[in-house]
Design a protein around this motif. Structure first.
Motif, PDB file in Angstrom:
ATOM      1  N   HIS A 297       0.953  -3.115  -0.557  1.00 34.12           N
ATOM      2  CA  HIS A 297       1.963  -3.767   0.180  1.00 34.12           C
ATOM      3  C   HIS A 297       3.076  -4.733   0.016  1.00 34.12           C
ATOM      4  CE1 HIS A 297      -1.600  -4.313   3.273  1.00 34.12           C
ATOM      5  NE2 HIS A 297      -2.031  -3.692   2.228  1.00 34.12           N
ATOM      6  N   PHE A 298       3.754  -4.067   0.458  1.00 35.62           N
ATOM      7  CA  PHE A 298       5.258  -5.137   0.041  1.00 35.62           C
ATOM      8  C   PHE A 298       6.404  -6.094   1.480  1.00 35.62           C
ATOM      9  CE2 PHE A 298       5.182  -1.715  -3.031  1.00 35.62           C
ATOM     10  CZ  PHE A 298       5.255  -2.717  -3.886  1.00 35.62           C
TER      11      PHE A 298
ATOM     12  N   VAL B 276      -6.457  -6.111  -2.714  1.00 33.14           N
ATOM     13  CA  VAL B 276      -5.810  -6.003  -0.708  1.00 33.14           C
ATOM     14  C   VAL B 276      -5.302  -4.159  -1.249  1.00 33.14           C
ATOM     15  CG1 VAL B 276      -4.211  -7.453  -0.522  1.00 33.14           C
ATOM     16  CG2 VAL B 276      -5.535  -6.478   1.319  1.00 33.14           C
ATOM     17  N   ASP B 277      -3.903  -3.872  -1.932  1.00 29.54           N
ATOM     18  CA  ASP B 277      -3.831  -3.162  -1.848  1.00 29.54           C
ATOM     19  C   ASP B 277      -4.576  -1.870  -2.462  1.00 29.54           C
ATOM     20  OD1 ASP B 277      -1.406  -4.117  -1.522  1.00 29.54           O
ATOM     21  OD2 ASP B 277      -1.073  -4.641  -3.691  1.00 29.54           O
ATOM     22  N   ILE B 278      -6.081  -1.737  -3.442  1.00 26.78           N
ATOM     23  CA  ILE B 278      -6.896  -1.430  -3.562  1.00 26.78           C
ATOM     24  C   ILE B 278      -7.581  -1.021  -2.419  1.00 26.78           C
ATOM     25  CG2 ILE B 278      -8.456  -0.606  -5.672  1.00 26.78           C
ATOM     26  CD1 ILE B 278      -6.848  -2.616  -6.972  1.00 26.78           C
ATOM     27  N   ASN B 279      -8.487  -1.613  -1.841  1.00 29.54           N
ATOM     28  CA  ASN B 279      -8.999  -0.987  -1.020  1.00 29.54           C
ATOM     29  C   ASN B 279      -8.567  -0.921   0.207  1.00 29.54           C
ATOM     30  OD1 ASN B 279     -10.770  -2.840  -2.044  1.00 29.54           O
ATOM     31  ND2 ASN B 279     -10.261  -5.064  -0.773  1.00 29.54           N
ATOM     32  N   ASP B 280      -6.705  -0.862   0.673  1.00 27.84           N
ATOM     33  CA  ASP B 280      -6.137  -0.208   1.325  1.00 27.84           C
ATOM     34  C   ASP B 280      -5.684   1.465   0.828  1.00 27.84           C
ATOM     35  OD1 ASP B 280      -6.616  -2.731   3.294  1.00 27.84           O
ATOM     36  OD2 ASP B 280      -5.056  -2.980   3.165  1.00 27.84           O
ATOM     37  N   GLY B 281      -5.631   1.533  -0.418  1.00 34.96           N
ATOM     38  CA  GLY B 281      -5.490   2.873  -0.686  1.00 34.96           C
ATOM     39  C   GLY B 281      -3.527   2.557  -0.519  1.00 34.96           C
ATOM     40  N   TYR B 282      -2.625   1.508  -0.154  1.00 34.38           N
ATOM     41  CA  TYR B 282      -1.461   1.488  -0.702  1.00 34.38           C
ATOM     42  C   TYR B 282      -0.890   0.096  -1.324  1.00 34.38           C
ATOM     43  CZ  TYR B 282      -1.483  -0.135   4.207  1.00 34.38           C
ATOM     44  OH  TYR B 282      -2.434  -0.942   5.371  1.00 34.38           O
TER      45      TYR B 282
ATOM     46  N   GLN C 262       5.401  -5.187  13.510  1.00 30.74           N
ATOM     47  CA  GLN C 262       6.568  -5.628  13.211  1.00 30.74           C
ATOM     48  C   GLN C 262       6.254  -4.462  11.379  1.00 30.74           C
ATOM     49  OE1 GLN C 262       8.439  -9.333  10.471  1.00 30.74           O
ATOM     50  NE2 GLN C 262       6.414  -9.730  11.507  1.00 30.74           N
ATOM     51  N   LEU C 263       7.183  -3.697  11.279  1.00 24.60           N
ATOM     52  CA  LEU C 263       7.370  -2.984  10.436  1.00 24.60           C
ATOM     53  C   LEU C 263       7.241  -3.299   8.438  1.00 24.60           C
ATOM     54  CD1 LEU C 263       9.999   0.265  11.678  1.00 24.60           C
ATOM     55  CD2 LEU C 263       7.220   0.397  12.160  1.00 24.60           C
ATOM     56  N   PHE C 264       6.516  -3.162   8.199  1.00 17.38           N
ATOM     57  CA  PHE C 264       5.886  -3.535   6.796  1.00 17.38           C
ATOM     58  C   PHE C 264       6.265  -2.225   5.804  1.00 17.38           C
ATOM     59  CE2 PHE C 264       4.904  -6.894   8.833  1.00 17.38           C
ATOM     60  CZ  PHE C 264       5.186  -8.212   8.461  1.00 17.38           C
ATOM     61  N   PRO C 265       7.264  -2.746   4.539  1.00 19.99           N
ATOM     62  CA  PRO C 265       7.039  -1.247   3.703  1.00 19.99           C
ATOM     63  C   PRO C 265       5.824  -1.519   2.950  1.00 19.99           C
ATOM     64  CG  PRO C 265       8.264  -3.278   2.631  1.00 19.99           C
ATOM     65  CD  PRO C 265       7.361  -3.329   4.279  1.00 19.99           C
ATOM     66  N   HIS C 266       4.220   0.081   2.290  1.00 22.77           N
ATOM     67  CA  HIS C 266       4.160   0.871   2.162  1.00 22.77           C
ATOM     68  C   HIS C 266       4.000   1.269   1.313  1.00 22.77           C
ATOM     69  CE1 HIS C 266       1.390  -1.003   5.952  1.00 22.77           C
ATOM     70  NE2 HIS C 266       2.287  -2.220   5.381  1.00 22.77           N
ATOM     71  N   LEU C 267       3.501   1.448  -0.372  1.00 25.55           N
ATOM     72  CA  LEU C 267       3.829   2.689  -1.365  1.00 25.55           C
ATOM     73  C   LEU C 267       2.564   2.851  -1.398  1.00 25.55           C
ATOM     74  CD1 LEU C 267       5.714   3.557  -3.197  1.00 25.55           C
ATOM     75  CD2 LEU C 267       5.403   1.493  -4.791  1.00 25.55           C
TER      76      LEU C 267
ATOM     77  N   MET D 285      18.609  -1.372  -0.050  1.00 24.41           N
ATOM     78  CA  MET D 285      17.483  -2.038   0.591  1.00 24.41           C
ATOM     79  C   MET D 285      16.552  -2.891  -0.622  1.00 24.41           C
ATOM     80  SD  MET D 285      15.725  -2.952   3.379  1.00 24.41           S
ATOM     81  CE  MET D 285      14.864  -3.797   4.435  1.00 24.41           C
ATOM     82  N   ILE D 286      16.022  -3.976  -0.563  1.00 23.96           N
ATOM     83  CA  ILE D 286      15.695  -5.581  -1.847  1.00 23.96           C
ATOM     84  C   ILE D 286      14.314  -5.676  -0.768  1.00 23.96           C
ATOM     85  CG2 ILE D 286      14.708  -6.549  -3.231  1.00 23.96           C
ATOM     86  CD1 ILE D 286      17.267  -5.191  -4.193  1.00 23.96           C
ATOM     87  N   ILE D 287      12.964  -4.872  -1.675  1.00 25.31           N
ATOM     88  CA  ILE D 287      11.512  -5.414  -1.251  1.00 25.31           C
ATOM     89  C   ILE D 287      11.055  -6.320  -1.917  1.00 25.31           C
ATOM     90  CG2 ILE D 287      11.465  -3.864   1.284  1.00 25.31           C
ATOM     91  CD1 ILE D 287       9.896  -1.572  -0.795  1.00 25.31           C
ATOM     92  N   TYR D 288       9.867  -6.937  -1.510  1.00 20.47           N
ATOM     93  CA  TYR D 288       9.014  -8.046  -2.233  1.00 20.47           C
ATOM     94  C   TYR D 288       7.773  -7.402  -2.194  1.00 20.47           C
ATOM     95  CZ  TYR D 288      13.898 -10.126  -1.935  1.00 20.47           C
ATOM     96  OH  TYR D 288      15.016  -9.982  -1.811  1.00 20.47           O
ATOM     97  N   LYS D 289       7.015  -8.287  -3.594  1.00 19.76           N
ATOM     98  CA  LYS D 289       5.654  -8.332  -3.882  1.00 19.76           C
ATOM     99  C   LYS D 289       5.526  -9.357  -4.720  1.00 19.76           C
ATOM    100  CE  LYS D 289       1.313  -5.979  -4.105  1.00 19.76           C
ATOM    101  NZ  LYS D 289       0.598  -6.367  -2.951  1.00 19.76           N
ATOM    102  N   ILE D 290       4.740 -10.653  -3.867  1.00 19.64           N
ATOM    103  CA  ILE D 290       3.593 -12.055  -4.536  1.00 19.64           C
ATOM    104  C   ILE D 290       2.356 -11.483  -5.179  1.00 19.64           C
ATOM    105  CG2 ILE D 290       3.557 -13.768  -4.503  1.00 19.64           C
ATOM    106  CD1 ILE D 290       4.419 -13.531  -1.393  1.00 19.64           C
TER     107      ILE D 290
END
Length: 116
Positions: free
Chosen positions: A34-35, A26-32, A78-83, A1-6
């Protein structure tokens, strides 16, 4: 599956120069990192990047991320992908500009927001 990052231009430049990133502030603050899925990314652009120009849309194959990718409830349940690791330049399949025209982000030709 393809996911996206802006990414904003400086965030994309950092990934290209360093080969990896912990993401946007926002990613650094949340610890993962976001995609969004293809069905979610236009809303993500409108909600979090409204009126911002100079953005890049990055496509990532989930198979490259392994067990560090988690699907978690977020906006609208909704389910969102988090790395949960650094994002590597090698994770990126392609990157295309996400220009702003008449107040709306213009997704690349052939990009299907309803797919995914």
């Amino acid at each position: 599956m393809i996911i996206y990052k802006i990414f904003r231009t400086p965030e994309w430049a950092h990934l290209r120069s360093e080969g990896e990133t912990r993401g946007a502030p926002v990613d650094i603050n949340d610890g993962y990192v976001h995609f969004s899925t293809a069905a979610q990314v236009a809303e993500t652009a409108a909600k979090h990047f409204a009126s911002e120009d100079g953005l890049m849309l990055l496509a990532i194959d989930t198979d490259r991320l392994g067990d560090d990718l988690k699907w978690e409830k977020s906006r609208g349940d909704q389910l969102f992908p988090h790395l949960y690791r650094v994002m590597k330049l090698d994770d990126v399949l392609w990157a295309q500009p996400l220009p702003l025209k008449d107040g709306a982000h213009q997704f690349p030709a052939g990009f299907d927001e309803a797919a995914g």
